[in-house]
Design a protein around this motif. Structure first.
Motif, mmCIF file in Angstrom:
data_model
loop_
_atom_site.group_PDB
_atom_site.id
_atom_site.type_symbol
_atom_site.label_atom_id
_atom_site.label_comp_id
_atom_site.label_asym_id
_atom_site.label_seq_id
_atom_site.Cartn_x
_atom_site.Cartn_y
_atom_site.Cartn_z
ATOM 1 N N GLU A 53 5.778 4.721 -8.675
ATOM 2 C CA GLU A 53 6.810 4.724 -7.645
ATOM 3 C C GLU A 53 6.182 4.616 -6.259
ATOM 4 O O GLU A 53 6.661 3.874 -5.394
ATOM 5 N N ALA A 54 5.092 5.352 -6.048
ATOM 6 C CA ALA A 54 4.389 5.296 -4.760
ATOM 7 C C ALA A 54 3.858 3.887 -4.518
ATOM 8 O O ALA A 54 3.880 3.394 -3.378
ATOM 9 N N PHE A 55 3.386 3.245 -5.570
ATOM 10 C CA PHE A 55 2.850 1.890 -5.451
ATOM 11 C C PHE A 55 3.937 0.926 -4.983
ATOM 12 O O PHE A 55 3.732 0.153 -4.035
ATOM 13 N N SER A 56 5.115 0.980 -5.625
ATOM 14 C CA SER A 56 6.232 0.114 -5.215
ATOM 15 C C SER A 56 6.610 0.373 -3.764
ATOM 16 O O SER A 56 6.820 -0.566 -2.987
ATOM 17 N N ASP A 57 6.707 1.659 -3.380
ATOM 18 C CA ASP A 57 7.103 2.017 -2.010
ATOM 19 C C ASP A 57 6.106 1.486 -0.986
ATOM 20 O O ASP A 57 6.491 0.938 0.050
ATOM 21 N N ARG A 58 4.804 1.637 -1.274
ATOM 22 C CA ARG A 58 3.792 1.187 -0.320
ATOM 23 C C ARG A 58 3.782 -0.337 -0.191
ATOM 24 O O ARG A 58 3.579 -0.881 0.888
ATOM 25 N N LEU A 59 4.020 -1.035 -1.304
ATOM 26 C CA LEU A 59 4.095 -2.496 -1.239
ATOM 27 C C LEU A 59 5.265 -2.930 -0.353
ATOM 28 O O LEU A 59 5.143 -3.856 0.457
ATOM 29 N N LEU A 60 6.406 -2.252 -0.506
ATOM 30 C CA LEU A 60 7.588 -2.619 0.278
ATOM 31 C C LEU A 60 7.434 -2.281 1.759
ATOM 32 O O LEU A 60 8.110 -2.864 2.602
ATOM 33 N N ARG A 61 6.532 -1.324 2.078
ATOM 34 C CA ARG A 61 6.336 -0.939 3.487
ATOM 35 C C ARG A 61 5.306 -1.823 4.205
ATOM 36 O O ARG A 61 5.100 -1.668 5.394
ATOM 37 N N ILE A 62 4.671 -2.743 3.462
ATOM 38 C CA ILE A 62 3.741 -3.667 4.128
ATOM 39 C C ILE A 62 4.551 -4.537 5.085
ATOM 40 O O ILE A 62 5.551 -5.139 4.678
ATOM 41 N N PRO A 63 4.159 -4.601 6.373
ATOM 42 C CA PRO A 63 4.941 -5.385 7.351
ATOM 43 C C PRO A 63 5.133 -6.822 6.902
ATOM 44 O O PRO A 63 4.210 -7.469 6.401
ATOM 45 N N LYS A 64 6.367 -7.329 7.102
ATOM 46 C CA LYS A 64 6.699 -8.693 6.703
ATOM 47 C C LYS A 64 7.130 -9.486 7.935
ATOM 48 O O LYS A 64 7.836 -8.971 8.802
ATOM 49 N N LYS B 270 17.145 -7.016 -3.547
ATOM 50 C CA LYS B 270 16.459 -7.896 -4.490
ATOM 51 C C LYS B 270 14.947 -7.661 -4.433
ATOM 52 O O LYS B 270 14.281 -7.593 -5.461
ATOM 53 N N ASP B 271 14.426 -7.530 -3.195
ATOM 54 C CA ASP B 271 12.990 -7.240 -3.041
ATOM 55 C C ASP B 271 12.617 -5.959 -3.769
ATOM 56 O O ASP B 271 11.638 -5.900 -4.506
ATOM 57 N N ARG B 272 13.424 -4.908 -3.550
ATOM 58 C CA ARG B 272 13.121 -3.604 -4.134
ATOM 59 C C ARG B 272 13.121 -3.684 -5.661
ATOM 60 O O ARG B 272 12.248 -3.138 -6.334
ATOM 61 N N THR B 273 14.111 -4.388 -6.213
ATOM 62 C CA THR B 273 14.210 -4.508 -7.665
ATOM 63 C C THR B 273 13.041 -5.293 -8.249
ATOM 64 O O THR B 273 12.405 -4.867 -9.217
ATOM 65 N N LEU B 274 12.753 -6.447 -7.646
ATOM 66 C CA LEU B 274 11.678 -7.295 -8.161
ATOM 67 C C LEU B 274 10.312 -6.634 -8.019
ATOM 68 O O LEU B 274 9.455 -6.770 -8.897
ATOM 69 N N VAL B 275 10.110 -5.905 -6.916
ATOM 70 C CA VAL B 275 8.828 -5.212 -6.730
ATOM 71 C C VAL B 275 8.676 -4.103 -7.771
ATOM 72 O O VAL B 275 7.592 -3.886 -8.311
ATOM 73 N N ALA B 276 9.783 -3.395 -8.062
ATOM 74 C CA ALA B 276 9.731 -2.343 -9.087
ATOM 75 C C ALA B 276 9.364 -2.935 -10.448
ATOM 76 O O ALA B 276 8.541 -2.384 -11.180
ATOM 77 N N VAL B 277 9.976 -4.078 -10.784
ATOM 78 C CA VAL B 277 9.668 -4.735 -12.064
ATOM 79 C C VAL B 277 8.212 -5.201 -12.090
ATOM 80 O O VAL B 277 7.482 -4.973 -13.062
ATOM 81 N N ALA B 278 7.771 -5.844 -10.983
ATOM 82 C CA ALA B 278 6.389 -6.335 -10.912
ATOM 83 C C ALA B 278 5.396 -5.183 -11.016
ATOM 84 O O ALA B 278 4.357 -5.293 -11.678
ATOM 85 N N SER B 279 5.718 -4.039 -10.385
ATOM 86 C CA SER B 279 4.825 -2.874 -10.420
ATOM 87 C C SER B 279 4.675 -2.337 -11.836
ATOM 88 O O SER B 279 3.589 -1.937 -12.255
ATOM 89 N N GLN B 280 5.781 -2.346 -12.595
ATOM 90 C CA GLN B 280 5.702 -1.848 -13.968
ATOM 91 C C GLN B 280 4.930 -2.812 -14.867
ATOM 92 O O GLN B 280 4.144 -2.387 -15.713
ATOM 93 N N ILE B 281 5.139 -4.115 -14.667
ATOM 94 C CA ILE B 281 4.360 -5.103 -15.420
ATOM 95 C C ILE B 281 2.879 -4.895 -15.137
ATOM 96 O O ILE B 281 2.033 -4.896 -16.030
ATOM 97 N N PHE B 282 2.578 -4.693 -13.857
ATOM 98 C CA PHE B 282 1.190 -4.481 -13.421
ATOM 99 C C PHE B 282 0.617 -3.212 -14.042
ATOM 100 O O PHE B 282 -0.512 -3.182 -14.526
ATOM 101 N N THR B 283 1.406 -2.137 -14.042
ATOM 102 C CA THR B 283 0.955 -0.873 -14.644
ATOM 103 C C THR B 283 0.647 -1.062 -16.126
ATOM 104 O O THR B 283 -0.364 -0.571 -16.628
ATOM 105 N N ASP B 284 1.537 -1.787 -16.829
ATOM 106 C CA ASP B 284 1.299 -2.050 -18.252
ATOM 107 C C ASP B 284 0.009 -2.842 -18.459
ATOM 108 O O ASP B 284 -0.749 -2.599 -19.403
#
Length: 384
Positions: free
Chosen positions: A140-151, A159-173
């Protein structure tokens, strides 16, 4: 010149480490000499591969692509190293008690990686950059920190939040099954070759190895299959413009929504058969979040509100949560009761699906029942 510009979009770290490959890294190991320093540096490279992998995963998902890509690479490396460091300094520490070189490599690894990342990115990376991920809620911390990177440009936040959460879990696996497994196997082989007797056994993986993304892909594919079948029931819709065209588009989106919900119910039923405690697990939550994101997008587009206010989006979320709840209740009924008001629960679910499309003719029900049974059969094979 154009190719250089495209590479710059991916960042300096991507250019430096884009050729990293776990299988090639392990093959670098000189099994004749088993040099502990070599093991340490291969472990560092696997951590850097983590940064490359999350960056590629997010680009495939087309999310936070406008953020600083080097920052994404650094966070991925930090998260990967935190996992590797935790495994080596806890679970395998006693087995490595006489391996001063490897233990020292683990101890200073954060600093070594920080120096490499700083050197090649031009950014300032502290030696403790991985420590935020040394907690149980790391994903969860990983997803939050990725989303806080300035854009430099903002897309749809939900959509960003959902896709980042999915990508983070794929990455964790990937880390758990691939990178950590590679590090552990490499050190196990080294210790056994040296005649060690206190080598800890390899971890046994329990349960299904299916990921939330695999479930989501299964659901989308089956929903498209259902949609094609429903399209066969009626003659093609006329090609019109204006208000009638909008009505036809809305009808198509509603069919898509119902197909998605029906497949969600069938797959949830299969997961419950495999694991009675499935509901409420991380896998259920992530699969559900992926479905919710798609349902909300369909809902917004149906009301012609792609740039809707937060209030409109919250209303859409509320509507879709209720429909998802009904889909889960159907999945539970399918398991708990073979007969429901004189009709099998499976048939009742098919009838509900068809009634929502106003297509309840006997031949339609039979066609949807056949395709629903094939969806369940295929899902059972995949999750077994």
């Amino acid at each position: 010149m154009l190719f250089g510009f495209l590479n710059d979009k991916k960042g300096k770290l991507y250019r430096q480490f884009k050729k990293l490959d776990p299988q090639k890294l392990i093959k670098e190991l000189d099994v004749e000499r088993w040099d502990p320093k070599q093991i340490v540096f291969i472990t560092y490279k696997l951590a850097l591969y983590g940064g490359l992998h999350i960056q590629n995963t997010l680009r495939e998902k087309k999310t936070i692509t406008y953020a600083n890509q080097d920052r994404i690479f650094i966070e991925g490396t930090a998260y990967t190293w935190a996992n590797i460091n935790s495994m080596l300094s806890t679970r395998m520490r006693s087995a490595l008690s006489d391996e001063k070189t490897i233990l020292q490599g683990v101890l200073v690894g954060g600093g070594v990686l920080a120096e490499m990342l700083s050197k090649h990115s031009g950014l300032s990376v502290g030696s403790d950059f991985y420590k935020p991920y040394q907690k149980e809620s790391a994903v969860e911390a990983f997803s939050d920190r990725l989303l806080r990177i300035p854009k430099s440009k903002d897309k749809d936040p939900l959509k960003d939040r959902t896709l980042v959460a999915v990508a983070s879990q794929i990455f964790t696996d990937t880390i758990q099954k691939g990178i950590l497994g590679s590090v552990e196997a490499m050190i196990q082989m080294y210790l056994k070759r040296g005649g060690r007797k206190n080598v800890p056994p390899m971890r046994v993986k329990n349960g299904s190895g299916i990921s939330s993304e695999q479930l989501f892909t299964l659901c989308i594919r089956h929903a498209k299959m259902l949609h094609l079948k429903v399209a066969e029931f009626d003659p093609p819709l006329p090609n019109v413009e204006g208000f009638l065209s909008d009505m036809i588009n809305d009808l198509e989106k509603d069919i898509s929504r119902q197909c998605l919900l029906h497949c969600y119910a069938l797959i949830t039923h299969c997961m419950l058969k495999k694991n009675g405690q499935y509901l409420g697990t991380k896998l259920d939550s992530e699969f559900g979040t992926s479905i919710m994101s798609n349902l909300v997008e369909l809902d917004m587009n149906s009301f012609n509100l792609p740039g809707a206010t937060q209030k409109d989006r919250n209303s859409a979320i509320s509507r879709q949560k209720q429909q998802m709840k009904e889909a889960v209740e159907l999945a539970i009924h399918m398991l708990s009761n073979e007969k429901y008001e004189g009709v099998s629960v499976f048939e009742a679910g098919v009838k509900l699906f068809c009634s929502r499309l106003n297509k309840s003719k006997p031949e339609h029900l039979q066609a949807i029942e056949r395709i629903s049974q094939s969806i369940v059969a295929e899902t059972d094979k995949v999750v077994s």
